[in-house]
Design a protein around this motif. Structure first.
Motif, PDB file in Angstrom:
ATOM      1  N   CYS A 135      -4.744  -0.297   1.988  1.00 57.76           N
ATOM      2  CA  CYS A 135      -5.041   1.090   2.881  1.00 57.76           C
ATOM      3  C   CYS A 135      -3.627   1.860   3.106  1.00 57.76           C
ATOM      4  N   HIS A 136      -3.838   3.096   3.007  1.00 55.29           N
ATOM      5  CA  HIS A 136      -2.342   3.996   3.209  1.00 55.29           C
ATOM      6  C   HIS A 136      -2.118   3.963   4.625  1.00 55.29           C
ATOM      7  N   ASN A 137      -0.888   3.875   4.948  1.00 58.98           N
ATOM      8  CA  ASN A 137      -0.437   3.599   6.301  1.00 58.98           C
ATOM      9  C   ASN A 137       0.549   4.732   6.487  1.00 58.98           C
ATOM     10  N   ALA A 172       0.865  -1.161   0.055  1.00 57.84           N
ATOM     11  CA  ALA A 172      -0.039   0.093   0.030  1.00 57.84           C
ATOM     12  C   ALA A 172       0.784   1.269  -0.103  1.00 57.84           C
ATOM     13  N   SER A 173       0.188   2.324  -0.338  1.00 60.59           N
ATOM     14  CA  SER A 173       1.199   3.581  -0.298  1.00 60.59           C
ATOM     15  C   SER A 173       1.421   3.939   1.314  1.00 60.59           C
ATOM     16  N   LYS A 182      -0.606  13.283   2.492  1.00 67.46           N
ATOM     17  CA  LYS A 182      -0.571  12.080   1.798  1.00 67.46           C
ATOM     18  C   LYS A 182      -0.095  12.548   0.447  1.00 67.46           C
TER      19      LYS A 182
END
Length: 497
Positions: A296-298, A72-73, A81
């Motif tokens: 999901c972005h983390n 993920a991103s 972000k």
């Protein structure tokens, strides 16, 4: 196990289900284990912990999740972000804008986590870190010495739960690789100074954000502790601290006591995962959880000393692996404080990490005591006196004549609650002081001591009668009935009253 755990095992159950799916031959994690922190190694000096097989399974799951989240991103907490469609000028402008409590509240509502910059001075952070690590070392040595004296089942051995949160002390026999060290408030001036800076200083960003998000200054202190991660601590599996409920039940603030680099195992957060939809995807089954983690972005909380991450307890997060070389400068130490929302009435899902002798108090009351403590310290320095009045030291307040505190301490020693052993003689002492101070409840309780012959030289019905009469005059609701009962006993025994 305790009833409160019977109702609060949702997160642990789902982690156990993942482990079963991940390694079917492993034994699942028992329900009574907190999901806050995991370690790869067991220790023979701390009873009640995991065994090595379970730790291996949890560690391997954490490593798998790390690889999934790399798909993920990723980013850094507090940095915007990445968005290729945004102009660089606009991004720089937003980054340099000072955070306000309303901005922090909006970010917390949207993402479930927000970075608060510089809310603790670096000097206070450094001093507090040193004291915490020293306190940890003293506690470990006390436990080791006690265990080495004989059988671990000996009832006289030092109980590690006096110093550390339950089942959160995991590590090898020489170093607590990861531990959750409970912090005392009384007679702890450095911690009081830190909390003053965090919560009671003028225009406190943390205080204003907490009150803004949770709806008032009636929120209650729920946790006060320190998470310490030594080099070699493995990565945790991703987890929320609480099952999902519509109203945020708890906000937790992790404050860095030194700069946290990528190798020191910073906390990983998944922004926006505090929602019902995210929890449903996380809990349904292992494939769904894995898909959530890889999509999901983390972000990682790379904090400077004195920075903090404030997060909703429903937000998915985990502690990273501390890959630093051995040495105290590579030890990651956080002080953390949590506040419970009285408007969230569902079970909270975990037992708070806080010393048992710290009485429940609202943030309003905590703030008042911190302001008083800071004023007392400054007055003491100005006057050159060595007699510092500590608002958190109830024994000191009792000896100074505070009747309400005297009554409270009497009840605590009588019942053996609040982190003290039952001591009827001390209870009777404090009841006598509070009775002399005019408290009817204290007179009644002292009367009970004389009626039972507990904490006093002998059973004395005459003295009990006097005290029940005194309590009745002061308006105690049960004193008249107790007085009449003792009177009847004396008449039946042939005594004239």
């Amino acid at each position: 196990f305790p009833l409160h755990w019977a109702k609060c095992c949702i997160t642990i159950t789902t982690i156990a289900q993942v482990l079963v799916a991940f390694q079917p031959s492993r034994t699942i994690v028992p329900h009574h284990v907190s999901n806050k922190i995991f370690s790869a190694l067991s220790s023979s000096i701390f009873t009640g912990g995991f065994d090595v097989d379970r730790m291996d399974a949890l560690t391997q799951r954490g490593e798998l999740e790390a690889s999934l989240m790399m798909e993920a991103s990723g980013g850094v907490l507090g940095e915007e972000k990445p968005n290729p469609n945004k102009k660089k000028k606009k991004k720089a402008k937003i980054k340099n804008k000072k955070m306000s409590s309303s901005m922090a509240a909006r970010t917390l509502d949207q993402d479930g986590v927000v970075k608060l910059t510089g809310i603790l001075s670096s000097d206070t952070a450094s001093i507090l870190r040193q004291e915490i690590l020293e306190r940890r070392d003293v506690a470990l040595e006390s436990i080791r010495s006690s265990v080495n004296k004989g059988d671990q089942n000996n009832n006289d051995k030092e109980d590690w739960r006096k110093y550390f949160a339950d089942v959160l002390l995991k590590g090898n026999q020489d170093q607590g690789q990861r531990c959750d060290l409970l912090l005392p408030l009384a007679n702890n001036p450095t911690l009081q100074t830190a909390l003053y800076e965090l919560l009671a200083s003028p225009s406190s960003l943390l205080y204003n954000t907490l009150v803004n998000v949770l709806g008032g200054d009636d929120i209650t202190l729920y946790e006060l502790s320190s998470l310490i991660s030594e080099p070699g601590s493995p990565r945790q599996p991703v987890h929320p601290d609480n099952p999902h409920q519509d109203i945020p039940p708890l906000l937790t603030c992790f404050v860095a006591l030194q700069d946290i680099t990528p190798n020191m195992g910073p906390t990983n957060f998944i922004p926006g995962s505090h929602t019902a939809e995210a929890h449903a995807a996380f809990d349904i089954d292992v494939p769904s959880r894995d898909n959530l983690l890889r999509s999901c972005h983390n972000v990682v909380a790379l904090l400077q000393a004195g920075d903090a991450s404030l997060f909703d307890s429903r937000t998915l997060h985990c502690g990273g692996a501390n890959k630093g070389e051995e040495g105290s400068d590579k030890t990651r130490a956080l002080v953390y404080i949590s506040f419970r929302n009285p408007r969230a009435t569902e079970p909270i899902g975990n037992v708070g990490s806080i010393m048992s002798d710290i009485e429940p108090m609202t943030i309003r009351d905590l703030r008042s005591k911190l302001i008083a403590a800071e004023k007392n310290r400054r007055d003491t320095l100005d006057s050159g006196s060595l007699d510092v009045v500590d608002p958190f030291d109830e024994e000191q307040a009792a000896e100074r004549g505070d009747a309400l505190v005297q009554l409270k301490l009497g009840n605590r020693y009588y019942l053996g609650e609040g982190g003290v052993q039952s001591d009827p003689e001390k209870a009777a002492h404090y009841f006598q002081l509070a009775s002399d101070g005019g408290l009817a409840h204290a007179s009644f309780n002292l009367g009970v001591c004389h009626y039972e012959g507990r904490g006093v030289p002998r059973r004395d019905l005459d003295r009990a009668l006097e005290l029940f009469a005194l309590a009745a005059e002061g308006g105690h609701p049960g004193a008249k009935e107790a007085h009449a009962e003792v009177m009847d006993m004396l008449v039946e025994s042939g005594r004239e009253c």
